[in-house]
Write an enzyme that holds these catalytic residues in place. Structure first.
Site, PDB file in Angstrom:
ATOM      1  N   LYS A 266       0.838  -1.200   0.000  1.00 26.33           N
ATOM      2  CA  LYS A 266       0.000   0.000   0.000  1.00 26.33           C
ATOM      3  C   LYS A 266       0.873   1.250   0.000  1.00 26.33           C
ATOM      4  O   LYS A 266       1.876   1.320   0.693  1.00 26.33           O
ATOM      5  CB  LYS A 266      -0.916   0.011   1.238  1.00 26.33           C
ATOM      6  CG  LYS A 266      -2.040  -1.009   1.145  1.00 26.33           C
ATOM      7  CD  LYS A 266      -2.902  -0.944   2.377  1.00 26.33           C
ATOM      8  CE  LYS A 266      -3.972  -2.007   2.350  1.00 26.33           C
ATOM      9  NZ  LYS A 266      -5.059  -1.739   1.400  1.00 26.33           N
TER      10      LYS A 266
ATOM     11  N   HIS B 256      -0.605  -8.603   8.968  1.00 27.36           N
ATOM     12  CA  HIS B 256      -0.756  -7.196   8.584  1.00 27.36           C
ATOM     13  C   HIS B 256      -0.434  -6.213   9.716  1.00 27.36           C
ATOM     14  O   HIS B 256       0.357  -5.289   9.555  1.00 27.36           O
ATOM     15  CB  HIS B 256      -2.179  -6.917   8.101  1.00 27.36           C
ATOM     16  CG  HIS B 256      -2.632  -7.816   6.995  1.00 27.36           C
ATOM     17  ND1 HIS B 256      -1.802  -8.205   5.971  1.00 27.36           N
ATOM     18  CD2 HIS B 256      -3.817  -8.405   6.745  1.00 27.36           C
ATOM     19  CE1 HIS B 256      -2.472  -8.999   5.154  1.00 27.36           C
ATOM     20  NE2 HIS B 256      -3.691  -9.136   5.605  1.00 27.36           N
TER      21      HIS B 256
ATOM     22  N   LYS C 142     -14.152  -7.421  12.298  1.00 25.52           N
ATOM     23  CA  LYS C 142     -15.161  -7.446  11.227  1.00 25.52           C
ATOM     24  C   LYS C 142     -16.440  -6.791  11.743  1.00 25.52           C
ATOM     25  O   LYS C 142     -16.680  -6.741  12.946  1.00 25.52           O
ATOM     26  CB  LYS C 142     -15.507  -8.895  10.856  1.00 25.52           C
ATOM     27  CG  LYS C 142     -14.315  -9.752  10.528  1.00 25.52           C
ATOM     28  CD  LYS C 142     -13.934  -9.594   9.093  1.00 25.52           C
ATOM     29  CE  LYS C 142     -12.768 -10.493   8.751  1.00 25.52           C
ATOM     30  NZ  LYS C 142     -12.031 -10.022   7.588  1.00 25.52           N
TER      31      LYS C 142
ATOM     32  N   GLU D  75     -12.977  -3.328   9.642  1.00 23.04           N
ATOM     33  CA  GLU D  75     -13.696  -3.734   8.434  1.00 23.04           C
ATOM     34  C   GLU D  75     -15.193  -3.743   8.715  1.00 23.04           C
ATOM     35  O   GLU D  75     -15.612  -4.006   9.847  1.00 23.04           O
ATOM     36  CB  GLU D  75     -13.258  -5.144   8.015  1.00 23.04           C
ATOM     37  CG  GLU D  75     -11.784  -5.227   7.642  1.00 23.04           C
ATOM     38  CD  GLU D  75     -11.395  -6.653   7.248  1.00 23.04           C
ATOM     39  OE1 GLU D  75     -11.252  -6.909   6.054  1.00 23.04           O
ATOM     40  OE2 GLU D  75     -11.262  -7.484   8.149  1.00 23.04           O
TER      41      GLU D  75
END
Ligand code: NAP
Length: 484
Positions: A182, A240, A331, A216
């Site tokens: 990224k 990550h 999530k 998320e």
């Protein structure tokens, strides 16, 4: 500003799993974008390989449909898409059998860069590596790209590393963590090591704490059964979030070289303290008005797997001793948002007697959405009323600041694939790094398994369980708001 395109040498990229979800969603649309920016020499080839009984024409149709569905704006460029597809081939290959390998070997060229993308289940990595060698398709300069998950614990990661090492040198292995591709993640290094402003403050004398959030909005629906065997710790933190933590905390490498950067990241992982159980909050999302609960999505009514985790970590070295690093990911949270925030300490003494509020400078690096940076500084509140102070953002959204570059359209995958072709391993995880990360993660997971820890239930669309808020509240700190 027009983005500068660095040419690459002619290459053959074989995508094992070339018919799969990742290839269709990310790898092939990404390659098409690189083709459009002139980074795919005309004599380069992309060769799809999987068991499906297709010929090259059938494969091109499949890729056309994939780019149509997942490719973004560039799908309209039909002529260019035709030219790109003409550089694609397909060979039916069975990783576990003999079928297709002779045909693949016949296509092999030795005078170009050769890369093999293992976009298949990790259980096939060993078979692919072995057959690439026995059929003489890979040479000492060939590169292999392997996908996550790289193991599910230290033992399996070691086994995977050992399997690959039988046929490939570490310098040939590219372990993908797409977070490292990224733009903003690389910018983190540019900000830290390209400016004199921040480095003197980047330590426990001036930094109060650091927050890393990867939130998320999606559920695990669709891959619930798979996710239930891993959970947020294995799926997100071990790779990550750990990579982000390393980049923010590492010592300055002597140069921006693959081993120099990875040596420093490894030192951070090795200096991570074990996390106390009361510094970990695990959660599972509840059912919403129109949405299923985690346990329903996972099809496991007794699941103890976490869809959310927050934890407080510490790095035991001179620079960071005493500075908490708060990590959080989950999530079904209220917004899709990833950011790293460095919260600086309060001033030791304020000379402004009219102002009785507390002020802390913060530097936030937004990974998504709206990649950019935001530095909160304290200024005088405008107007009469004495010297009262207010915090305002010096906000820089890269796309606005830099104008018409390809920041928005360049996906992490295409950037990383081009790095493979160039032979640059800086943004890929080294084997010892992955093992060290599992070495830190394993005892934490074993700890909550031994305690039979039950995840806390949280509302979908919230910021996670209340206990995660308390993790900071009890230390007089608070999480940044999760906002899109
Ligand atoms: P997928 O949709 O199930 O695709 C698997 C691919 O492997 C298919 O092309 C399949 O094609 C091929 N394959 C299966 N068995 C084979 C064999 N014996 N020989 C040759 N090819 C075989 O999986 P995916 O989602 O693309 O994921 C691929 C890898 O990327 C996995 O390691 C996954 O963990 C990782 N990953 C995926 C994502 C994502 O967003 N999808 C994200 C991160 C990481 P045939 O059936 O035609 O053989």
């Amino acid at each position: 500003m027009v983005a500068r395109v660095i040419p690459v040498n002619t290459f053959d990229l074989v995508i094992f799993g070339g018919t799969g979800d990742l290839a269709r969603r990310k790898i092939l649309p990404g390659l098409f974008r690189r083709f459009l920016s002139g980074q795919m020499p005309a004599d380069s080839r992309v060769i799809g390989a999987a068991r499906s009984d297709l010929n090259s024409a059938g494969y091109r149709d499949m890729v056309r449909a994939a780019i149509d569905e997942f490719g973004g704006d560039e799908k309209a460029e039909t002529k260019k898409l035709d030219a790109f597809l003409a550089q694609l081939e397909y060979v039916p290959v069975d990783a576990k059998g003999d079928g297709g390998w002779k045909e693949l070997a016949a296509l092999s060229r030795t005078d170009v860069v050769r890369a093999f993308y293992f976009s298949v289940a990790p259980s096939l990595f060993g078979d692919l590596a072995e057959r690439l060698h026995t059929h003489g398709i890979a040479g000492p300069k060939s590169r292999i790209v392997v996908e996550k998950p790289f193991g599910r614990d230290l033992d399996s990661a070691k086994e995977l590393n050992a399997t690959l090492a039988q046929h490939f040198d570490e310098s040939q292995i590219y372990r993908i963590d797409h977070y490292l591709g990224k733009e903003t993640v690389q910018n983190l290094m540019a900000v830290r090591f390209g400016n004199i402003l921040f480095e003197p403050l980047w330590n426990n004398h001036y930094v109060d704490h650091i927050q890393i959030t990867v939130a998320e909005t999606v559920s695990v629906g669709g891959r619930g059964a798979y996710y239930d065997r891993s959970g947020a710790m294995r799926d997100m933190v071990q790779n990550h979030l750990m990579q982000l933590l390393c980049l923010i905390a590492m010592e300055p490498p002597s140069k921006f070289g693959a081993d120099e950067v990875r040596d420093e990241k490894l030192k951070v992982i090795r200096a991570l303290q074990q996390v106390e159980p009361h510094h970990i909050v695990r959660g599972q999302y509840d059912a919403g008005k129109d949405t299923q609960s985690y346990r329903e999505d996972a099809e496991n009514p007794r699941s103890f797997t976490e869809s959310f985790i927050a934890m407080r970590c510490e790095i035991a070295n001179w620079r960071w001793s005493g500075v908490p690093f708060y990590l959080r990911t989950g999530k079904m949270l209220k917004a899709r948002s990833s950011e790293i925030t460095v919260v600086f300490k309060e001033l030791g003494h304020s000379i402004f007697e009219d102002d009785d509020t507390s002020h802390q400078n913060t530097l936030s690096i937004r990974l998504q959405p709206n990649e950019g940076m935001d530095l909160q500084v304290t200024i005088k509140e405008p107007g009469p009323g004495g010297m009262r102070l207010v915090d305002v953002p010096l906000d820089m959204t890269f796309a606005e600041a830099l104008g018409d570059t390809d920041i928005e359209v360049t996906d992490a995958y295409e950037r990383l694939i081009m790095d493979v072709i160039r032979g640059n391993q800086t943004l890929f995880m080294r084997g010892d790094e992955v093992e060290a990360a599992w070495g830190w993660t394993d005892p934490i997971i074993q700890g909550w398994e031994a305690r039979n820890d039950v995840p806390k239930i949280y509302e979908p669309g919230s910021s996670g369980p209340e206990d995660a808020m308390m993790l900071l509240h009890r230390e007089n700190r608070k999480w940044r708001n999760i906002k899109a």
